[in-house]
Scaffold this motif. Structure first.
Motif, PDB file in Angstrom:
ATOM      1  N   ILE A   6       1.773   3.988  -6.066  1.00  0.00           N
ATOM      2  CA  ILE A   6       1.999   3.765  -4.634  1.00  0.00           C
ATOM      3  C   ILE A   6       1.378   4.896  -3.809  1.00  0.00           C
ATOM      4  N   SER A   7       1.535   6.133  -4.260  1.00  0.00           N
ATOM      5  CA  SER A   7       0.952   7.250  -3.509  1.00  0.00           C
ATOM      6  C   SER A   7      -0.575   7.209  -3.565  1.00  0.00           C
ATOM      7  N   GLU A   8      -1.143   6.855  -4.710  1.00  0.00           N
ATOM      8  CA  GLU A   8      -2.600   6.728  -4.812  1.00  0.00           C
ATOM      9  C   GLU A   8      -3.113   5.606  -3.921  1.00  0.00           C
ATOM     10  N   LEU A   9      -2.381   4.504  -3.879  1.00  0.00           N
ATOM     11  CA  LEU A   9      -2.773   3.386  -3.017  1.00  0.00           C
ATOM     12  C   LEU A   9      -2.732   3.804  -1.547  1.00  0.00           C
ATOM     13  N   THR A  10      -1.766   4.603  -1.172  1.00  0.00           N
ATOM     14  CA  THR A  10      -1.672   5.093   0.208  1.00  0.00           C
ATOM     15  C   THR A  10      -2.895   5.923   0.568  1.00  0.00           C
ATOM     16  N   VAL A  11      -3.324   6.790  -0.346  1.00  0.00           N
ATOM     17  CA  VAL A  11      -4.530   7.598  -0.128  1.00  0.00           C
ATOM     18  C   VAL A  11      -5.753   6.690  -0.032  1.00  0.00           C
ATOM     19  N   LEU A  12      -5.864   5.731  -0.940  1.00  0.00           N
ATOM     20  CA  LEU A  12      -7.007   4.820  -0.910  1.00  0.00           C
ATOM     21  C   LEU A  12      -7.061   4.030   0.395  1.00  0.00           C
ATOM     22  N   LYS A  13      -5.907   3.558   0.858  1.00  0.00           N
ATOM     23  CA  LYS A  13      -5.878   2.805   2.111  1.00  0.00           C
ATOM     24  C   LYS A  13      -6.386   3.655   3.273  1.00  0.00           C
ATOM     25  N   ALA A  14      -6.018   4.924   3.304  1.00  0.00           N
ATOM     26  CA  ALA A  14      -6.515   5.820   4.352  1.00  0.00           C
ATOM     27  C   ALA A  14      -8.031   5.935   4.280  1.00  0.00           C
ATOM     28  N   LEU A  15      -8.556   6.045   3.065  1.00  0.00           N
ATOM     29  CA  LEU A  15     -10.006   6.181   2.900  1.00  0.00           C
ATOM     30  C   LEU A  15     -10.740   4.871   3.164  1.00  0.00           C
ATOM     31  N   TRP A  16     -10.152   3.744   2.815  1.00  0.00           N
ATOM     32  CA  TRP A  16     -10.805   2.462   3.099  1.00  0.00           C
ATOM     33  C   TRP A  16     -10.927   2.223   4.599  1.00  0.00           C
ATOM     34  N   GLU A  25      -7.541  15.974   6.467  1.00  0.00           N
ATOM     35  CA  GLU A  25      -7.529  14.711   7.216  1.00  0.00           C
ATOM     36  C   GLU A  25      -6.766  13.622   6.457  1.00  0.00           C
ATOM     37  N   ILE A  26      -6.948  13.580   5.146  1.00  0.00           N
ATOM     38  CA  ILE A  26      -6.197  12.619   4.337  1.00  0.00           C
ATOM     39  C   ILE A  26      -4.710  12.914   4.442  1.00  0.00           C
ATOM     40  N   HIS A  27      -4.353  14.184   4.325  1.00  0.00           N
ATOM     41  CA  HIS A  27      -2.945  14.569   4.419  1.00  0.00           C
ATOM     42  C   HIS A  27      -2.350  14.116   5.757  1.00  0.00           C
ATOM     43  N   GLN A  28      -3.081  14.314   6.834  1.00  0.00           N
ATOM     44  CA  GLN A  28      -2.592  13.892   8.155  1.00  0.00           C
ATOM     45  C   GLN A  28      -2.382  12.377   8.213  1.00  0.00           C
ATOM     46  N   GLN A  29      -3.203  11.627   7.492  1.00  0.00           N
ATOM     47  CA  GLN A  29      -3.085  10.165   7.482  1.00  0.00           C
ATOM     48  C   GLN A  29      -1.887   9.684   6.670  1.00  0.00           C
ATOM     49  N   VAL A  30      -1.510  10.422   5.615  1.00  0.00           N
ATOM     50  CA  VAL A  30      -0.491   9.928   4.680  1.00  0.00           C
ATOM     51  C   VAL A  30       0.852  10.651   4.753  1.00  0.00           C
ATOM     52  N   ASP A  32       3.259  11.102   6.954  1.00  0.00           N
ATOM     53  CA  ASP A  32       4.440  10.410   7.476  1.00  0.00           C
ATOM     54  C   ASP A  32       4.960   9.373   6.487  1.00  0.00           C
ATOM     55  N   GLU A  33       4.040   8.641   5.881  1.00  0.00           N
ATOM     56  CA  GLU A  33       4.446   7.599   4.932  1.00  0.00           C
ATOM     57  C   GLU A  33       5.002   8.187   3.636  1.00  0.00           C
ATOM     58  N   LEU A  34       4.371   9.249   3.147  1.00  0.00           N
ATOM     59  CA  LEU A  34       4.765   9.796   1.854  1.00  0.00           C
ATOM     60  C   LEU A  34       5.762  10.949   1.972  1.00  0.00           C
ATOM     61  N   GLY A  35       5.790  11.626   3.113  1.00  0.00           N
ATOM     62  CA  GLY A  35       6.748  12.700   3.326  1.00  0.00           C
ATOM     63  C   GLY A  35       6.584  13.870   2.381  1.00  0.00           C
ATOM     64  N   TRP A  36       5.361  14.227   2.104  1.00  0.00           N
ATOM     65  CA  TRP A  36       5.158  15.336   1.187  1.00  0.00           C
ATOM     66  C   TRP A  36       4.313  16.436   1.805  1.00  0.00           C
ATOM     67  N   THR A  37       4.150  17.535   1.049  1.00  0.00           N
ATOM     68  CA  THR A  37       3.426  18.703   1.529  1.00  0.00           C
ATOM     69  C   THR A  37       1.928  18.554   1.283  1.00  0.00           C
ATOM     70  N   PHE A  38       1.176  19.446   1.931  1.00  0.00           N
ATOM     71  CA  PHE A  38      -0.269  19.456   1.738  1.00  0.00           C
ATOM     72  C   PHE A  38      -0.628  19.719   0.280  1.00  0.00           C
ATOM     73  N   SER A  39       0.123  20.578  -0.393  1.00  0.00           N
ATOM     74  CA  SER A  39      -0.181  20.861  -1.810  1.00  0.00           C
ATOM     75  C   SER A  39      -0.001  19.609  -2.671  1.00  0.00           C
ATOM     76  N   SER A  40       0.952  18.745  -2.319  1.00  0.00           N
ATOM     77  CA  SER A  40       1.124  17.484  -3.049  1.00  0.00           C
ATOM     78  C   SER A  40      -0.071  16.558  -2.818  1.00  0.00           C
ATOM     79  N   THR A  41      -0.580  16.552  -1.605  1.00  0.00           N
ATOM     80  CA  THR A  41      -1.781  15.752  -1.310  1.00  0.00           C
ATOM     81  C   THR A  41      -2.947  16.257  -2.131  1.00  0.00           C
TER      82      THR A  41
END
Length: 127
Positions: A6-16, A25-30, A32-41
């Motif tokens: 699910i988290s990988e799909l969220t990243v892919l959706k941002a990139l698509w 930029e990816i972190h800023q896109q995801v 709110d939905e994933l609720g995680w830190t930049f290091s997790s991204t």
């Protein structure tokens, strides 16, 4: 095809929707939905690079990422897996359930329908 988490799909959706994007930029896109830190991204991006889901290159000294998996094929694999494992369906999911999606346009919807319709049969499991 490997089914993204699910988290990988969220990243892919941002990139698509827009690519290439930097890790920030990816972190800023995801975030709110994933609720995680930049290091997790960053860790997720590294894992996705290792799996071949992403491409990485440098633009003006900044590392940027692009999806390295086809959107429609990935969504078809995800939908097929959901239909089979979660909903216990033997037939493909009806493509009508994707109508109105902000993620796919009409051409992609038609491609998705064809991919789901033509999905190869699963080999029967041994008793």
């Amino acid at each position: 095809m490997a089914i993204p988490s699910i988290s990988e799909l969220t990243v892919l959706k941002a990139l698509w929707k827009q690519q290439p994007l930097s890790a920030r930029e990816i972190h800023q896109q995801v975030e709110d939905e994933l609720g995680w830190t930049f290091s997790s991204t960053r860790k997720t991006l590294e894992r996705m690079l290792d799996k071949g889901m992403l491409l990485q290159r440098s633009v003006h000294g900044v590392l940027v990422y692009e999806a390295n998996v086809d959107k429609v094929a990935t969504l078809a694999a995800f939908a097929h897996d959901f239909g089979r494992r979660v909903m216990e369906l033997d037939a493909p999911l009806p493509v009508a359930m994707f109508t109105g999606s902000k993620l796919v346009d009409d051409d992609e919807l038609a491609q998705l329908e064809q991919l789901l319709k033509d999905w190869p049969d699963e080999p029967d499991a041994a008793p």
